[in-house]
Design a protein around this motif. Structure first.
Motif, mmCIF file in Angstrom:
data_model
loop_
_atom_site.group_PDB
_atom_site.id
_atom_site.type_symbol
_atom_site.label_atom_id
_atom_site.label_comp_id
_atom_site.label_asym_id
_atom_site.label_seq_id
_atom_site.Cartn_x
_atom_site.Cartn_y
_atom_site.Cartn_z
ATOM 1 N N PHE A 150 0.821 -1.214 0.000
ATOM 2 C CA PHE A 150 0.000 0.000 0.000
ATOM 3 C C PHE A 150 0.852 1.260 0.000
ATOM 4 C CE2 PHE A 150 0.754 1.523 4.311
ATOM 5 C CZ PHE A 150 1.224 0.393 4.955
ATOM 6 N N ILE A 151 0.197 2.342 -0.374
ATOM 7 C CA ILE A 151 0.760 3.683 -0.228
ATOM 8 C C ILE A 151 -0.178 4.446 0.688
ATOM 9 C CG2 ILE A 151 1.001 5.886 -1.444
ATOM 10 C CD1 ILE A 151 2.265 4.300 -3.738
ATOM 11 N N ALA A 152 0.393 5.163 1.637
ATOM 12 C CA ALA A 152 -0.431 6.006 2.497
ATOM 13 C C ALA A 152 0.205 7.382 2.574
ATOM 14 C CB ALA A 152 -0.556 5.403 3.887
ATOM 15 N N TYR A 153 -0.635 8.387 2.616
ATOM 16 C CA TYR A 153 -0.172 9.761 2.794
ATOM 17 C C TYR A 153 -0.557 10.218 4.188
ATOM 18 C CZ TYR A 153 0.135 10.064 -2.331
ATOM 19 O OH TYR A 153 0.431 9.867 -3.657
ATOM 20 N N TYR A 154 0.353 10.926 4.843
ATOM 21 C CA TYR A 154 0.017 11.485 6.151
ATOM 22 C C TYR A 154 0.736 12.814 6.353
ATOM 23 C CZ TYR A 154 4.504 9.478 7.753
ATOM 24 O OH TYR A 154 5.835 9.151 7.905
ATOM 25 N N THR A 155 0.232 13.580 7.296
ATOM 26 C CA THR A 155 0.789 14.898 7.587
ATOM 27 C C THR A 155 1.147 14.979 9.059
ATOM 28 O OG1 THR A 155 -0.628 15.849 5.884
ATOM 29 C CG2 THR A 155 0.379 17.387 7.440
ATOM 30 N N ILE A 156 2.378 15.426 9.331
ATOM 31 C CA ILE A 156 2.792 15.717 10.702
ATOM 32 C C ILE A 156 3.326 17.138 10.724
ATOM 33 C CG2 ILE A 156 4.407 15.171 12.576
ATOM 34 C CD1 ILE A 156 4.399 12.306 11.742
ATOM 35 N N GLN A 172 3.914 18.977 7.547
ATOM 36 C CA GLN A 172 4.751 18.340 6.529
ATOM 37 C C GLN A 172 4.044 17.076 6.021
ATOM 38 O OE1 GLN A 172 8.141 18.971 5.058
ATOM 39 N NE2 GLN A 172 7.063 17.469 3.777
ATOM 40 N N ASN A 173 3.813 17.045 4.717
ATOM 41 C CA ASN A 173 3.186 15.865 4.118
ATOM 42 C C ASN A 173 4.219 14.767 3.897
ATOM 43 O OD1 ASN A 173 0.757 17.298 3.955
ATOM 44 N ND2 ASN A 173 1.361 18.191 1.995
ATOM 45 N N HIS A 174 3.788 13.536 4.150
ATOM 46 C CA HIS A 174 4.683 12.388 4.003
ATOM 47 C C HIS A 174 4.030 11.328 3.131
ATOM 48 C CE1 HIS A 174 6.401 14.189 7.622
ATOM 49 N NE2 HIS A 174 7.462 13.421 7.482
ATOM 50 N N ILE A 175 4.903 10.483 2.588
ATOM 51 C CA ILE A 175 4.416 9.309 1.856
ATOM 52 C C ILE A 175 5.028 8.052 2.465
ATOM 53 C CG2 ILE A 175 6.225 9.574 0.067
ATOM 54 C CD1 ILE A 175 4.140 8.361 -1.918
ATOM 55 N N LEU A 176 4.195 7.057 2.629
ATOM 56 C CA LEU A 176 4.633 5.758 3.149
ATOM 57 C C LEU A 176 4.263 4.698 2.113
ATOM 58 C CD1 LEU A 176 5.468 3.708 5.417
ATOM 59 C CD2 LEU A 176 3.123 3.873 6.245
ATOM 60 N N HIS A 177 5.254 3.902 1.734
ATOM 61 C CA HIS A 177 5.012 2.802 0.794
ATOM 62 C C HIS A 177 5.540 1.543 1.459
ATOM 63 C CE1 HIS A 177 5.883 0.953 -3.467
ATOM 64 N NE2 HIS A 177 4.942 0.312 -2.821
#
Ligand SMILES: [Zn+2]
Ligand SMILES: [Zn+2]
Length: 156
Positions: A93-99, A102-107
């Motif tokens: 999966f790919i997930a996008y999140y913000t902390i 700052q936007n991040h991408i997780l694969h």
């Protein structure tokens, strides 16, 4: 009406809520994966904790994970591929999140096992987990072959 945070066009109560807040058990690794994503978006560490085993559970610090979950805004989950065979399964999966803005991408490719009729998350291979640095005209990292501005940029 509010649809489920996992991204399926279903009501929460008829999607991941069945597993997180009721007594139903995910019947596929993908259902479990989606419900864990949703539980992370709620900072529900109880659900996260009880749906993992093996290496994943060994390295898991529930307090740290809770602190992180409280400041993380989960934006979107895209399931790239899921499979199951006998008592094993995987979900990429790919997930996008913000902390903190700052936007991040997780694969990641997650691994699951079926034990006594219940699926558990046991391990994962992370391909990418980093701040999202992309221009709006670049190809979208979700793999849609569209430009970022015409695709996942809309979620931020
Ligand atoms: Zn869901
Ligand atoms: Zn996209």
């Amino acid at each position: 009406m509010k649809t489920c945070p996992c991204g399926l066009p279903n009501l929460y109560s008829e999607c991941c809520g069945r597993f997180i807040e009721a007594t139903q058990i995910p019947s596929t690794p993908e259902e479990l994966m989606r419900s864990r994503y949703t539980a992370y978006s709620q900072a529900n560490m109880d659900y996260i904790n009880r749906t993992m085993q093996g290496p994943a559970a060994l390295g898991f610090d529930v307090n740290e994970a809770f602190k992180l979950a409280k400041i993380t805004l989960w934006r979107k989950l895209i399931i790239k591929q899921s499979s199951m065979e006998k008592n094993k399964g995987t979900v990429e999966f790919i997930a996008y999140y913000t902390i903190t803005n700052q936007n991040h991408i997780l694969h990641e490719k997650s691994e699951f096992i079926l034990q006594n009729g219940i699926w558990y998350y046991v391990d994962g291979q992370t391909f990418l987990n980093e701040p999202l640095r992309i221009s709006r005209n670049d190809k979208c990292p979700c793999g849609s072959h569209k430009k970022f501005k015409k695709c996942c940029d809309a979620i931020f």
